[in-house]
Design an enzyme around this catalytic site. Structure first.
Site, PDB file in Angstrom:
ATOM      1  N   HIS A   1      41.836  41.395  38.326  1.00  0.00           N
ATOM      2  CA  HIS A   1      41.032  41.087  39.611  1.00  0.00           C
ATOM      3  C   HIS A   1      41.567  39.664  39.791  1.00  0.00           C
ATOM      4  O   HIS A   1      42.280  38.946  39.373  1.00  0.00           O
ATOM      5  CB  HIS A   1      39.605  40.993  39.518  1.00  0.00           C
ATOM      6  N   GLY A   2      41.380  39.357  41.223  1.00  0.00           N
ATOM      7  CA  GLY A   2      41.722  37.936  41.652  1.00  0.00           C
ATOM      8  C   GLY A   2      43.296  37.875  41.697  1.00  0.00           C
ATOM      9  O   GLY A   2      43.837  36.826  41.379  1.00  0.00           O
ATOM     10  N   GLY A   3      44.063  38.892  42.097  1.00  0.00           N
ATOM     11  CA  GLY A   3      45.361  38.708  42.224  1.00  0.00           C
ATOM     12  C   GLY A   3      45.985  37.749  43.186  1.00  0.00           C
ATOM     13  O   GLY A   3      47.243  37.463  43.195  1.00  0.00           O
TER      14      GLY A   3
ATOM     15  N   ASP B   1      35.020  49.144  45.064  1.00  0.00           N
ATOM     16  CA  ASP B   1      35.307  47.724  44.499  1.00  0.00           C
ATOM     17  C   ASP B   1      34.195  47.085  44.042  1.00  0.00           C
ATOM     18  O   ASP B   1      33.176  46.917  44.984  1.00  0.00           O
ATOM     19  CB  ASP B   1      36.288  46.854  45.363  1.00  0.00           C
ATOM     20  N   HIS B   2      33.921  46.651  42.663  1.00  0.00           N
ATOM     21  CA  HIS B   2      32.705  46.070  42.426  1.00  0.00           C
ATOM     22  C   HIS B   2      31.426  46.655  42.788  1.00  0.00           C
ATOM     23  O   HIS B   2      30.500  46.100  43.094  1.00  0.00           O
ATOM     24  CB  HIS B   2      32.787  44.483  42.985  1.00  0.00           C
TER      25      HIS B   2
ATOM     26  N   VAL C   1      44.069  42.608  45.108  1.00  0.00           N
ATOM     27  CA  VAL C   1      44.632  41.610  46.109  1.00  0.00           C
ATOM     28  C   VAL C   1      43.745  41.713  47.273  1.00  0.00           C
ATOM     29  O   VAL C   1      43.770  42.770  47.886  1.00  0.00           O
ATOM     30  CB  VAL C   1      45.950  41.526  46.479  1.00  0.00           C
TER      31      VAL C   1
HETATM   32  P1  13P Z   1      41.478  38.128  45.282  1.00  0.00           P
HETATM   33  O1  13P Z   1      40.525  38.104  46.676  1.00  0.00           O
HETATM   34  O2  13P Z   1      41.402  36.928  44.616  1.00  0.00           O
HETATM   35  O3  13P Z   1      42.821  38.477  45.697  1.00  0.00           O
HETATM   36  O4  13P Z   1      40.601  39.009  44.464  1.00  0.00           O
HETATM   37  C1  13P Z   1      40.709  40.408  45.049  1.00  0.00           C
HETATM   38  C2  13P Z   1      39.776  41.181  43.873  1.00  0.00           C
HETATM   39  O5  13P Z   1      39.742  41.020  42.808  1.00  0.00           O
HETATM   40  C3  13P Z   1      38.867  41.978  44.483  1.00  0.00           C
HETATM   41  O6  13P Z   1      38.182  42.915  43.568  1.00  0.00           O
END
Ligand code: 13P
Length: 278
Positions: free
Chosen positions: A206-208, A82-83, A229
């Site tokens: 992202h940012g679920g 991730d990222h 998430v």
């Molecule tokens: P949240 O922490 O907001 O769920 O985002 C997770 C995310 O997008 C990880 O790449």
């Protein structure tokens, strides 16, 4: 079962008009708790190893955990970076057996994002590994409150990017942010529609954590196929630990954490599969 690639599970999601959850993992207990829930719903899973876990030195531990878990289930499981911070980090993960990597060049110049993403794709596709890229940097809690209308992807950049880089998934900023939202998120569905009209690779949100069900389901309807998430899942696990700390029994605490994490995962899986549609 052998691990699946991101491309494979996203094809499943596209066929069923659903989204596959990516749950960030930091320990053994959370992925262990999530798998039985996913089995109940026959839901493929993406386990994301993020920068926090890598900084904490957990890359290889978590790799081993995911391989072990995948051996014990018939569900398609993806091991995903991730990222990813650089080409070198993506290569390290691919060499370590990850079946999917994200390279996040969204914070730098557009041309550099294209150039590095291309190199990641070249290395990955030669090995049957999937790649996710990002456009329209998705902020964190401090700078990414969605109602500020920051982090919005430029649709022209999406058009240009996908004509030059063959990624398997594309994360776009449409007002989403990592962490819990301070104000109600305000996703830009018109922008998502415009991106989807370009016939892009499967789109990623992202940012679920903290995005309400109606928005999530609308985003899926408009083409989002992977939703990340982290925060809510970690918080659920930690709440379980907190509630049971008086027991002074580490396995009882892990179990309490796992129950909370499983419940959270179930809510998200039902949402992403649109099982109880609004
Ligand atoms: P949240 O922490 O907001 O769920 O985002 C997770 C995310 O997008 C990880 O790449």
């Amino acid at each position: 079962m052998a691990l699946a690639t991101l491309k494979q599970v996203l094809e499943m999601a596209s066929a069923t008009l659903t989204a596959v959850p990516m749950f960030n993992i930091d320990n053994i207990e959370i992925p262990d708790a999530v798998v039985p829930v996913a089995e109940k719903y026959d839901c493929p899973l993406i386990f994301g190893v993020g920068q926090g876990a890598i900084k904490a030195g957990k890359l290889y531990y978590l790799r081993d955990v995911v391989y072990r878990i995948a051996d014990q289930t018939s569900l398609p499981i993806v091991l995903h970076l991730d990222h990813g911070a650089s080409l070198e980090q993506a290569v390290e993960c691919m060499d370590a057996g990850f079946t999917s990597v994200m390279y996040d060049g969204s914070h730098g110049p557009f041309e550099e994002n294209i150039a590095v993403s291309k190199k990641v794709v070249e290395y990955a596709h030669a090995r049957g590994i999937s790649v996710e890229a990002e456009l329209g940097a998705i902020g964190g809690v401090e700078d990414g409150v969605s109602s500020d209308r920051k982090n919005l992807v430029d649709v022209e950049e999406v058009k240009e990017f996908i004509s030059r880089v063959e990624v398997d998934a594309l994360a776009i900023g449409i007002g989403n942010a990592h962490g819990l939202y301070k104000a109600a998120p305000n996703l830009d569905f018109d922008r998502l529609r415009q991106c989807q009209a370009l016939n892009p690779p499967p789109l990623v949100l992202h940012g679920g954590s903290g995005i309400p069900k109606d928005m999530i389901q609308k985003a899926i309807e408009l083409g989002i196929r992977k939703i990340n998430v982290a925060t809510e899942l970690r918080n659920a696990f930690m709440e379980g630990l907190e509630k049971s700390v008086h027991k002074r029994d580490i396995y009882a605490m892990y179990q309490a954490g796992a129950i909370e994490a499983a419940a959270l995962a179930e809510t998200k899986i039902r949402m992403f599969k649109r099982l109880d549609e609004i």
